[in-house]
Write an enzyme that holds these catalytic residues in place. Structure first.
Site, short mmCIF file in Angstrom:
data_model
loop_
_atom_site.label_atom_id
_atom_site.label_comp_id
_atom_site.label_asym_id
_atom_site.label_seq_id
_atom_site.Cartn_x
_atom_site.Cartn_y
_atom_site.Cartn_z
N GLY A 227 0.83 -1.21 0.00
CA GLY A 227 0.00 0.00 0.00
C GLY A 227 0.85 1.24 0.00
N ASN A 228 0.23 2.39 0.20
CA ASN A 228 1.00 3.62 0.33
C ASN A 228 0.37 4.53 1.37
OD1 ASN A 228 -0.99 5.35 -1.02
ND2 ASN A 228 -0.42 4.23 -2.87
N ARG A 229 1.03 5.64 1.61
CA ARG A 229 0.65 6.48 2.75
C ARG A 229 -0.44 7.50 2.44
NH1 ARG A 229 4.21 6.42 6.99
NH2 ARG A 229 6.22 5.45 6.60
#
Ligand code: FMN
Length: 441
Positions: A227-229
């Site tokens: 995932g990412n932030r």
């Protein structure tokens, strides 16, 4: 300033005499162009005496002066007050059957039409349609005032008082062009923007805006993902800014950490998880959108293989190696699909860049803008403790070569502030482009 004051055949033509006086007192040169019907209400001697200039109505008068094109070509500003339902219809269709409509066709200057008519005529679908088409084309059609009309009846359709019309023209009379506020008043040939009437519709009224927000999750197995932030805050702020500008909004939300606005008559929501789901959602929504704001942080890569069962830890083997494969480039793909099948007039990409010792994030963003082919690219510099999950941000809005001229003085944009302030700046520029495009670039 050289002004053409068109007057068409409504009872409020008498108010245009006072408007003419106000413009003359400021020292402007005003050529009055009444329609034949307007002369039934106020005669030629009045217009000639107050303007100090010859007044003609028909293209076959004073032919040696070629007035039917000269007046329009030389004007710095064209105002028609009152503009009858008939005049709006003729202006919309591009008719040139008298000196006033010929002048409107030849004019390269900002054009302001100030309608006045009975409420029934103003609300008739034909007039509504004519006004929308003229506004779409960049003509400033001022909202009429409400109040007492010719007979005993009252409602919207009254010509605003001459002083109010004069105040509305103020930015143009001062030679100003770019001013703050929602814009659909645009002179396509002169390339200038000016402020609409305060009662005018918001900039994106009747427009459809699709926004993507949040991050994506790329599944490794049923339990784990990459995932990412991204928190989705910027995308949500964009949806709210577009709603505030009057648009119909469709928000495609990936993984977000923030509360989504409630769906309503002008907001629909759709949830996606992976980049490929987002790709499908955008492909389905883009063809009917006027503006596409691609704020979602889409994973560039996903695991090449998805394990249908949870990947097990076995003590006798080293940690597994994850092989990645590229995800589709949704932004570039949507720009390409638009060329083939139509789609949003304005596509806005987003680039979150960290930059490094050798590269300036602005250069990376410029290169990305060229590669992708969208109209605008919003750069935000990201990193540890910067932007992601925060309420504040710093953005640059970069415009492609094709639209820089249209944005003129308001480009480039650099906003340091809340995500909503950044969103307002992006939506403002997208709506300026949309207003100027006349459908497409
Ligand atoms: C007394 C009177 C008042 C009128 N007032 C208006 C008006 O306020 N707005 C309008 O759209 N038409 C009005 N009309 C109808 C127009 O004069 C008519 O549609 C005419 O063809 C307009 O021509 P023009 O657009 O070339 O000026 C009025 C007609 C009369 C007889």
């Amino acid at each position: 300033m050289r002004i053409v004051l068109g007057v068409s055949g409504g009872i409020a033509a008498y108010k245009a005499v006072h408007l003419l006086r106000l413009l003359r007192e400021e020292g402007h040169q005003v050529d009055v162009v009444p329609t034949r019907a307007a002369l039934e209400f106020v005669g030629r001697p009045t217009w000639e005496a107050i303007s100090g200039r010859a007044v003609t109505t028909d293209v076959f008068e004073s032919v040696d002066e070629v007035r039917h094109v000269r007046l329009g070509q030389e004007a710095d500003l064209v105002v028609v007050a009152p503009a009858t339902a008939d005049l709006l219809a003729r202006a919309r269709t591009g008719m040139a059957d008298d000196l006033l409509t010929s002048t409107l066709l030849a004019a390269e200057a900002p054009t302001v039409l100030v309608p006045a008519m009975h409420t029934e005529m103003w609300r008739h679908p034909a007039t509504v349609d004519n006004v929308a088409a003229l506004r779409d084309r960049g003509v400033d059609v001022v909202e009429p005032a409400s109040g007492r009309l010719t007979g005993a009846d009252s409602g919207p359709g009254r010509l605003p008082e001459p002083e109010e019309i004069h105040a509305h023209l103020r930015p143009l009379l001062d030679g100003g062009d770019a001013v703050d506020g929602p814009i659909y008043a645009y002179a396509p040939l002169a390339g200038t923007f000016y402020a609409p009437h305060p009662d005018a519709q918001p900039a994106l009224a009747g427009r459809r805006v699709v926004v993507t927000a949040g991050g994506t999750r790329e599944a490794l197995d049923p339990v784990r993902y990459l995932g990412n932030r991204s928190s989705g805050r910027q995308g949500v702020a964009l949806a709210e800014a577009a709603l505030a500008a009057g648009a119909q909004v469709h928000l495609i939300a990936g993984i977000v950490e923030t509360e989504l606005p409630a769906a309503g008559p002008r907001l629909s929501l759709e949830h996606v998880e992976s980049a490929r789901e987002l790709q499908q959602a955008v492909a389905a929504q883009a063809p009917s959108a006027d503006v596409l704001l691609m704020a979602a942080a889409v994973a560039d890569f996903r695991p090449a293989d998805y394990a249908a069962a949870k990947i097990k830890k076995t003590d006798d083997v080293d940690a597994p190696t994850i092989t990645l494969t590229r995800n589709p480039d949704i932004l570039a793909e949507t720009v390409r699909a638009r060329a083939a099948r139509g789609g949003p007039t304005v596509i806005v990409g987003f680039a979150a860049e960290t930059g490094d010792d050798a590269t300036d994030p602005l250069e990376l963003a410029q290169a990305k803008l060229l590669r992708k082919g969208c109209e605008l690219l919003v750069l935000n510099r990201v990193g540890e403790g910067l932007v992601f999950g925060q309420d504040s941000t710093e953005i640059h809005v970069l415009a492609s070569f094709g639209v820089q001229g249209v944005l003129g003085d308001v480009e480039p944009a650099h906003v340091v502030g809340t995500k909503r302030e950044a969103a307002d700046a992006v939506v403002d520029r997208a709506s300026r482009l949309l207003a100027a495009s006349g459908g497409r670039f």
